[in-house]
Scaffold this motif. Structure first.
Motif, PDB file in Angstrom:
ATOM      1  N   PHE A 196       0.807  -1.219   0.000  1.00  0.00           N
ATOM      2  CA  PHE A 196       0.000   0.000   0.000  1.00  0.00           C
ATOM      3  C   PHE A 196       0.846   1.277   0.000  1.00  0.00           C
ATOM      4  O   PHE A 196       0.285   2.375  -0.124  1.00  0.00           O
ATOM      5  N   ILE A 197       2.155   1.153   0.160  1.00  0.00           N
ATOM      6  CA  ILE A 197       2.998   2.343   0.318  1.00  0.00           C
ATOM      7  C   ILE A 197       2.845   3.281  -0.877  1.00  0.00           C
ATOM      8  O   ILE A 197       3.075   2.906  -2.032  1.00  0.00           O
ATOM      9  N   GLY A 198       2.448   4.507  -0.601  1.00  0.00           N
ATOM     10  CA  GLY A 198       2.336   5.537  -1.619  1.00  0.00           C
ATOM     11  C   GLY A 198       1.115   5.427  -2.521  1.00  0.00           C
ATOM     12  O   GLY A 198       0.943   6.247  -3.429  1.00  0.00           O
ATOM     13  N   ARG A 199       0.250   4.427  -2.272  1.00  0.00           N
ATOM     14  CA  ARG A 199      -0.921   4.254  -3.142  1.00  0.00           C
ATOM     15  C   ARG A 199      -2.092   3.668  -2.365  1.00  0.00           C
ATOM     16  O   ARG A 199      -2.880   2.885  -2.897  1.00  0.00           O
ATOM     17  N   GLU A 200      -2.198   4.038  -1.109  1.00  0.00           N
ATOM     18  CA  GLU A 200      -3.224   3.450  -0.249  1.00  0.00           C
ATOM     19  C   GLU A 200      -4.625   3.649  -0.797  1.00  0.00           C
ATOM     20  O   GLU A 200      -5.410   2.699  -0.897  1.00  0.00           O
ATOM     21  N   GLU A 201      -4.973   4.879  -1.166  1.00  0.00           N
ATOM     22  CA  GLU A 201      -6.343   5.142  -1.578  1.00  0.00           C
ATOM     23  C   GLU A 201      -6.686   4.416  -2.875  1.00  0.00           C
ATOM     24  O   GLU A 201      -7.795   3.892  -3.035  1.00  0.00           O
ATOM     25  N   LEU A 202      -5.733   4.357  -3.811  1.00  0.00           N
ATOM     26  CA  LEU A 202      -5.975   3.639  -5.060  1.00  0.00           C
ATOM     27  C   LEU A 202      -6.250   2.159  -4.781  1.00  0.00           C
ATOM     28  O   LEU A 202      -7.211   1.586  -5.307  1.00  0.00           O
ATOM     29  N   LEU A 203      -5.422   1.551  -3.939  1.00  0.00           N
ATOM     30  CA  LEU A 203      -5.609   0.133  -3.662  1.00  0.00           C
ATOM     31  C   LEU A 203      -6.919  -0.128  -2.931  1.00  0.00           C
ATOM     32  O   LEU A 203      -7.593  -1.133  -3.178  1.00  0.00           O
ATOM     33  N   ARG A 204      -7.285   0.761  -2.039  1.00  0.00           N
ATOM     34  CA  ARG A 204      -8.575   0.593  -1.357  1.00  0.00           C
ATOM     35  C   ARG A 204      -9.722   0.655  -2.367  1.00  0.00           C
ATOM     36  O   ARG A 204     -10.671  -0.132  -2.280  1.00  0.00           O
ATOM     37  N   GLN A 205      -9.644   1.560  -3.326  1.00  0.00           N
ATOM     38  CA  GLN A 205     -10.716   1.713  -4.303  1.00  0.00           C
ATOM     39  C   GLN A 205     -10.765   0.539  -5.281  1.00  0.00           C
ATOM     40  O   GLN A 205     -11.823   0.215  -5.834  1.00  0.00           O
ATOM     41  N   VAL A 206      -9.615  -0.108  -5.489  1.00  0.00           N
ATOM     42  CA  VAL A 206      -9.581  -1.297  -6.337  1.00  0.00           C
ATOM     43  C   VAL A 206     -10.152  -2.498  -5.587  1.00  0.00           C
ATOM     44  O   VAL A 206     -10.507  -3.504  -6.193  1.00  0.00           O
ATOM     45  N   GLY A 207     -10.234  -2.384  -4.254  1.00  0.00           N
ATOM     46  CA  GLY A 207     -10.825  -3.451  -3.459  1.00  0.00           C
ATOM     47  C   GLY A 207      -9.854  -4.198  -2.571  1.00  0.00           C
ATOM     48  O   GLY A 207     -10.181  -5.268  -2.059  1.00  0.00           O
ATOM     49  N   CYS A 208      -8.650  -3.658  -2.377  1.00  0.00           N
ATOM     50  CA  CYS A 208      -7.645  -4.359  -1.583  1.00  0.00           C
ATOM     51  C   CYS A 208      -7.913  -4.212  -0.082  1.00  0.00           C
ATOM     52  O   CYS A 208      -8.393  -3.179   0.380  1.00  0.00           O
ATOM     53  N   ILE A 209      -7.572  -5.267   0.656  1.00  0.00           N
ATOM     54  CA  ILE A 209      -7.706  -5.310   2.106  1.00  0.00           C
ATOM     55  C   ILE A 209      -6.306  -5.453   2.696  1.00  0.00           C
ATOM     56  O   ILE A 209      -5.553  -6.349   2.319  1.00  0.00           O
ATOM     57  N   CYS A 210      -5.958  -4.590   3.629  1.00  0.00           N
ATOM     58  CA  CYS A 210      -4.605  -4.586   4.182  1.00  0.00           C
ATOM     59  C   CYS A 210      -4.443  -5.656   5.258  1.00  0.00           C
ATOM     60  O   CYS A 210      -5.342  -5.903   6.060  1.00  0.00           O
ATOM     61  N   LYS A 211      -3.251  -6.255   5.286  1.00  0.00           N
ATOM     62  CA  LYS A 211      -2.906  -7.271   6.283  1.00  0.00           C
ATOM     63  C   LYS A 211      -1.433  -7.132   6.643  1.00  0.00           C
ATOM     64  O   LYS A 211      -0.599  -6.905   5.775  1.00  0.00           O
ATOM     65  N   ARG A 212      -1.133  -7.252   7.935  1.00  0.00           N
ATOM     66  CA  ARG A 212       0.267  -7.358   8.348  1.00  0.00           C
ATOM     67  C   ARG A 212       0.606  -8.842   8.407  1.00  0.00           C
ATOM     68  O   ARG A 212      -0.118  -9.637   9.007  1.00  0.00           O
ATOM     69  N   LYS A 213       1.707  -9.222   7.773  1.00  0.00           N
ATOM     70  CA  LYS A 213       2.024 -10.623   7.544  1.00  0.00           C
ATOM     71  C   LYS A 213       2.158 -11.427   8.835  1.00  0.00           C
ATOM     72  O   LYS A 213       2.750 -10.964   9.803  1.00  0.00           O
ATOM     73  N   PHE A 214       1.606 -12.631   8.791  1.00  0.00           N
ATOM     74  CA  PHE A 214       1.771 -13.625   9.850  1.00  0.00           C
ATOM     75  C   PHE A 214       1.304 -13.127  11.214  1.00  0.00           C
ATOM     76  O   PHE A 214       1.908 -13.425  12.245  1.00  0.00           O
ATOM     77  N   THR A 215       0.240 -12.336  11.204  1.00  0.00           N
ATOM     78  CA  THR A 215      -0.404 -11.931  12.453  1.00  0.00           C
ATOM     79  C   THR A 215      -1.797 -12.557  12.503  1.00  0.00           C
ATOM     80  O   THR A 215      -2.418 -12.808  11.469  1.00  0.00           O
ATOM     81  N   ASN A 216      -2.278 -12.801  13.706  1.00  0.00           N
ATOM     82  CA  ASN A 216      -3.633 -13.318  13.899  1.00  0.00           C
ATOM     83  C   ASN A 216      -4.571 -12.125  14.028  1.00  0.00           C
ATOM     84  O   ASN A 216      -4.605 -11.462  15.066  1.00  0.00           O
ATOM     85  N   ASP A 217      -5.320 -11.857  12.965  1.00  0.00           N
ATOM     86  CA  ASP A 217      -6.074 -10.611  12.858  1.00  0.00           C
ATOM     87  C   ASP A 217      -7.562 -10.901  12.664  1.00  0.00           C
ATOM     88  O   ASP A 217      -8.003 -11.236  11.561  1.00  0.00           O
ATOM     89  N   ILE A 218      -8.340 -10.786  13.728  1.00  0.00           N
ATOM     90  CA  ILE A 218      -9.777 -11.055  13.655  1.00  0.00           C
ATOM     91  C   ILE A 218     -10.483 -10.029  12.779  1.00  0.00           C
ATOM     92  O   ILE A 218     -11.524 -10.310  12.178  1.00  0.00           O
TER      93      ILE A 218
END
Length: 404
Positions: free
Chosen positions: A85-107
């Motif tokens: 997402f670095i430098g393009r957060e809003e574009l990726l959100r509008q494309v439908g991307c969901i952010c995740k930090r790797k190898f974390t247990n994220d409910i």
């Protein structure tokens, strides 16, 4: 650090791909898919309509483009690591991307995937959470079966072949491999999910994810005449099978060689290794890699495994704007897990401790962003730390592969 940083809003709900951006996803994907002559075989997915969960293997950026073409014209929400997402957060959100930090247990991610299914879209997940190091299956989270049962939607897999041999993680140069292949298969119906245990579902997912790009290349007879095809391979094959020395392997052109004993190997156009003199210990690259892993496993089992104290430079990524230099410190990876300690740029002490039960795997990068060198990536739910190796005790160069 004395400064407070805005944190990435992980709870912001995902949105369906904006209608005006959907043609863009096609235009960015179709040329490369055509260039590599990608053949997508549909197995039980003919006429399948969203919503469904899509589990994809991960070898190169081409994976995303093939996945886009496999589901076209349907829209998807993609789980993407925060550094994407670095430098393009809003574009990726509008494309439908969901952010995740790797190898974390994220409910929170589970809730967002449920939203995607409820919206009637494709929930696209790359459960290996990193590019494969040598074109074979990386470890999968044991929670996948439980997640699929919870989402109650059909589950499909997209297993691509040829993407690693075309652009391996250790040397991203596009070798022009053609044709590549992919199987787009129905794995579970909602009825099968309801009738099966999470453990059984997980077993079948792991079974479906078995692949070997170098074996596929040899079987198909696909040649890669690229003259630098072995360059970077020493980052994965870091231990010499002839003398046993670690971190003295090097590579150049089509050659892989050990600076300690002098033995060398040549990588053929079919991705096979042969010793220039004497016995060829491993002709199949994944076999060499698995031998290294077995050596580390023995150290773990007898309680002797330790990286020793390694000096590192630490960057932090609290949000998707940019990496921020945290400071200098040390990292130890041993039987207790990861321990990182240091002093930040403001002179304050910092520490990150990741005990063994908190991580089923971790992420590494080679020559990350083309300027920092090799690194290990450690995450919490609120932060990402990149640990760059200043030097290695053995050779004066970064050596994180032995820690993976």
């Amino acid at each position: 650090m004395k400064r407070e940083f805005e944190r990435f809003d992980m709870k912001r709900p995902p949105v369906p791909t904006r209608w005006f951006l959907r043609p863009l996803t096609y235009l960015l994907s179709a040329p490369d898919v055509k260039k590599h002559g990608a053949v997508i075989r549909r197995i039980g997915t003919e006429g399948l309509k969203p919503p469904y969960v899509m589990l994809c293997n991960h070898n190169a950026f081409l994976d995303f483009k093939v996945a886009t073409m496999a589901i076209w014209p349907n829209r998807a929400n993609y789980v993407v690591a925060i550094d994407g997402f670095i430098g393009r957060e809003e574009l990726l959100r509008q494309v439908g991307c969901i952010c995740k930090r790797k190898f974390t247990n994220d409910i929170t991610l589970v809730r967002q995937l449920k939203t995607v299914i409820d919206n009637g879209d494709v929930a696209m997940i790359y459960p290996e959470a990193r590019y494969s190091l040598c074109g074979t299956t990386a470890v999968l989270p044991a929670s996948l079966g439980k997640l699929c049962k919870l989402l109650k939607a059909p589950v499909v897999t997209l297993i691509c072949h040829g993407h690693h041999v075309n652009s391996p993680f250790w040397n991203l140069h596009d070798r022009g491999v053609k044709p590549t292949e992919a199987e787009f298969s129905l794995l579970f119906t909602p009825e099968e999910l309801a009738a099966s245990s999470a453990d059984e579902l997980n077993r079948r997912i792991v079974e479906a994810f078995q692949y070997d790009d170098f074996a596929w290349q040899k079987e198909k007879g696909i040649r890669t005449p690229y003259e630098g095809r072995a360059e970077g391979l020493h980052k994965v094959l870091y231990q010499c099978p002839h003398c046993g020395t670690e971190f003295r392997m090097r590579s150049k052109g089509t050659k892989l060689f050990c600076e300690s004993c002098g033995k060398s190997w040549t990588m053929s156009e079919l991705g096979e290794l042969s010793a220039d003199e004497g016995e060829t210990e491993f002709s199949h690259i994944p076999d060499w890699y698995e031998w290294e892993r077995a050596n580390v496993r023995r150290e773990v089992e007898n309680g002797s495994y330790s990286s020793g104290v390694l000096p590192v430079t630490v960057d932090t990524l609290p949000n998707a704007k940019r990496f921020i230099r945290l400071g200098e410190g040390t990292m130890v990876h041993d039987m207790n897990g990861f321990t990182v300690r240091g002093t930040d740029v403001d002179g304050d002490h910092f520490e990150m401790i990741k005990p063994v039960p908190s991580l089923y795997s971790c992420h590494i990068e080679y020559e990350y962003l083309g300027k920092h060198g090799d690194c290990v990536d450690l995450n919490t739910l609120e932060d990402t730390e990149e640990l760059y190796f200043a030097h290695c005790r053995a050779c004066g160069r970064p050596c994180p592969p032995g820690l993976a």
